[in-house]
Design a protein around this motif. Structure first.
Motif, short mmCIF file in Angstrom:
data_model
loop_
_atom_site.label_atom_id
_atom_site.label_comp_id
_atom_site.label_asym_id
_atom_site.label_seq_id
_atom_site.Cartn_x
_atom_site.Cartn_y
_atom_site.Cartn_z
N LEU A 2 0.83 -1.21 0.00
CA LEU A 2 0.00 0.00 0.00
C LEU A 2 0.86 1.26 0.00
O LEU A 2 0.54 2.25 -0.67
CB LEU A 2 -0.93 0.00 1.21
CG LEU A 2 -2.01 -1.09 1.25
CD1 LEU A 2 -2.81 -1.02 2.52
CD2 LEU A 2 -2.92 -0.98 0.03
N ALA A 3 1.97 1.22 0.74
CA ALA A 3 2.87 2.37 0.77
C ALA A 3 3.51 2.59 -0.60
O ALA A 3 3.68 3.74 -1.04
CB ALA A 3 3.95 2.17 1.83
N VAL A 4 3.87 1.50 -1.28
CA VAL A 4 4.45 1.61 -2.62
C VAL A 4 3.44 2.18 -3.60
O VAL A 4 3.76 3.06 -4.42
CB VAL A 4 4.96 0.23 -3.09
CG1 VAL A 4 5.33 0.27 -4.57
CG2 VAL A 4 6.17 -0.20 -2.26
N LEU A 5 2.20 1.71 -3.52
CA LEU A 5 1.16 2.23 -4.42
C LEU A 5 0.92 3.72 -4.19
O LEU A 5 0.80 4.50 -5.14
CB LEU A 5 -0.14 1.45 -4.21
CG LEU A 5 -0.14 -0.01 -4.67
CD1 LEU A 5 -1.46 -0.68 -4.30
CD2 LEU A 5 0.10 -0.10 -6.17
N ALA A 6 0.87 4.11 -2.92
CA ALA A 6 0.62 5.52 -2.61
C ALA A 6 1.82 6.38 -2.95
O ALA A 6 1.67 7.51 -3.42
CB ALA A 6 0.29 5.67 -1.12
N GLY A 7 3.03 5.87 -2.76
CA GLY A 7 4.23 6.67 -3.01
C GLY A 7 4.61 6.74 -4.47
O GLY A 7 5.20 7.72 -4.92
N LEU A 47 12.90 1.99 -3.76
CA LEU A 47 12.26 0.93 -2.98
C LEU A 47 13.26 0.17 -2.12
O LEU A 47 12.99 -0.14 -0.96
CB LEU A 47 11.54 -0.04 -3.92
CG LEU A 47 10.76 -1.17 -3.24
CD1 LEU A 47 9.71 -0.59 -2.30
CD2 LEU A 47 10.10 -2.06 -4.28
N LYS A 48 14.44 -0.13 -2.65
CA LYS A 48 15.44 -0.89 -1.91
C LYS A 48 15.89 -0.15 -0.66
O LYS A 48 16.22 -0.76 0.35
CB LYS A 48 16.64 -1.21 -2.80
CG LYS A 48 16.35 -2.27 -3.85
CD LYS A 48 17.59 -2.62 -4.64
CE LYS A 48 18.62 -3.29 -3.76
NZ LYS A 48 19.79 -3.75 -4.54
N ASN A 49 15.95 1.18 -0.74
CA ASN A 49 16.35 1.96 0.43
C ASN A 49 15.18 2.26 1.36
O ASN A 49 15.35 2.32 2.58
CB ASN A 49 17.00 3.27 -0.02
CG ASN A 49 18.35 3.05 -0.67
OD1 ASN A 49 19.34 2.76 -0.02
ND2 ASN A 49 18.38 3.18 -2.00
N ALA A 50 14.00 2.45 0.78
CA ALA A 50 12.85 2.81 1.60
C ALA A 50 12.32 1.63 2.40
O ALA A 50 11.63 1.82 3.41
CB ALA A 50 11.74 3.36 0.70
N ILE A 51 12.61 0.42 1.98
CA ILE A 51 12.07 -0.76 2.66
C ILE A 51 12.86 -1.12 3.93
O ILE A 51 12.38 -1.89 4.77
CB ILE A 51 12.03 -1.97 1.70
CG1 ILE A 51 11.00 -3.00 2.16
CG2 ILE A 51 13.41 -2.62 1.59
CD1 ILE A 51 10.82 -4.13 1.19
N LEU A 52 14.03 -0.55 4.10
CA LEU A 52 14.87 -0.89 5.26
C LEU A 52 14.21 -0.57 6.60
O LEU A 52 14.23 -1.41 7.51
CB LEU A 52 16.23 -0.19 5.14
CG LEU A 52 17.14 -0.69 4.02
CD1 LEU A 52 18.42 0.15 3.96
CD2 LEU A 52 17.49 -2.16 4.23
N PRO A 53 13.63 0.63 6.79
CA PRO A 53 12.93 0.87 8.07
C PRO A 53 11.79 -0.10 8.31
O PRO A 53 11.52 -0.50 9.45
CB PRO A 53 12.42 2.31 7.92
CG PRO A 53 13.31 2.94 6.92
CD PRO A 53 13.66 1.84 5.96
N GLY A 54 11.10 -0.51 7.25
CA GLY A 54 10.03 -1.49 7.40
C GLY A 54 10.54 -2.83 7.89
O GLY A 54 9.87 -3.51 8.68
#
Length: 324
Positions: free
Chosen positions: A120-125, A242-249
């Motif tokens: 959902l975050a990927v779709l919104a972003g 995406l590869k960098n944004a997924i780290l906090p998740g």
């Protein structure tokens, strides 16, 4: 031996003193609570002083707290978590019977919530549409604010009482003797509502963290540079953002996986799921020190292992991370 292997060994060894420290803190905090377990063990409303003292001597509760802690450490290293006062059996057996159901529920919910929240975050972003982002954000705030037990009751009223699609309680149908795939389907049928409850309250966490991380990465200078030299937005998002944004998740997933062992207690109680939730609640109300300490020990180990696994996954997801 590589630096990464040394790091894993060092972190694994560091778990031992950390868990022992947690055991000591839990031990003294539990014993500070008012009430005498011997009175509850006697089964009498007003037991005599002689009965209380005899029970305290029988279970070693008359010894100084430091001595009791030392004996408990000795039993832990021997693989013995003690004897449950209220169930009349070993703590090892009680936890072994319940932990499988709790892990099935919590791990399933955490994995699904992580996948859906990140999606959902990927779709919104990625689409950059305010309407979609606003809808997802509103739903994330609503479900994040909902108490888990209240949401569980709402789902029971909706799917069990009204539509009669899913069962209200238990892990399987006790009146049927299913085998093989039929038994698996029966367990999944009973698992749906408690798992859905945990998924709905965990999705907002993964959505908000990943969504904020995507916005932050999009503002980095190297993303602006890639856009300026003509790389397609699709490639930039998939390969770099995406590869960098997924780290906090991933970090939140590791912590959620560890803490959900304890956090699922209310959901387990509402759905009568045969996990550690009811076990922990009974141990708290009836001052079952050994059982409560055993449950807390398992929780502490789960959290430490989850954090360790998160660090390991980090190394594979982001090659820039080096462990010295």
């Amino acid at each position: 031996m590589s630096s990464f292997a040394r790091y894993i060994i060092r972190r694994t060894l560091s778990i031992v003193p950390m868990v022992l420290m947690i055991v000591a803190l839990n031990f003294f905090i539990i014993h500070l609570a008012p009430g005498n377990p011997a009175q509850l063990i006697s089964g009498l409303e007003q037991p005599s002083v002689e009965v209380v003292k005899a029970l305290e001597k029988q279970y070693g509760l008359d010894k100084p707290l430091v001595v009791q802690l030392g004996l408990y450490y000795k039993n832990i290293f021997q693989g013995d978590l003690g004897y449950s006062f209220i169930y009349g059996t070993s703590v090892n057996g009680l936890i072994a019977e319940r932990i499988g159901a709790t892990i099935l529920l919590t791990v399933s919910a955490a994995v699904i919530a992580f996948a859906l929240g990140t999606l959902l975050a990927v779709l919104a972003g990625r689409r950059k549409t305010r309407i979609l982002d606003s809808i997802f954000s509103v739903f994330s705030y609503v479900f994040y604010a909902m108490p888990s037990f209240w949401l569980a009751l709402v789902l029971i009223l909706l799917f069990s009482s009204t539509f009669k699609v899913f069962p209200t309680s238990g892990m399987f149908d006790v009146r049927a003797s299913y085998e093989g795939w039929a038994k698996l389907w029966d367990v999944l049928h009973h698992l749906f509502l408690p798992c859905l409850t945990l998924v709905l309250i965990q999705i907002p966490v993964f959505f908000r963290v990943t969504r904020s991380s995507i916005d932050q990465v999009n503002q980095d200078e190297y993303i602006t540079t890639f856009t300026a030299i003509g790389l397609s937005r699709k490639k930039i998002f998939r390969k770099y953002v995406l590869k960098n944004a997924i780290l906090p998740g991933i970090t939140i997933f590791g912590l959620t996986l560890g803490y959900s062992i304890a956090g699922a207690a209310l959901v387990e109680i509402v759905f009568a799921w045969p996990g550690m939730g009811r076990l922990m609640l009974d141990a708290v109300f009836r001052r079952d020190y050994n059982l409560l300490l055993g449950i807390y020990l398992v929780m502490a180990i789960c959290i430490c292992v989850a954090i360790l696994l998160t660090d390991v996954v980090y190394a594979f997801v982001d090659p820039r991370i080096r462990y010295q």
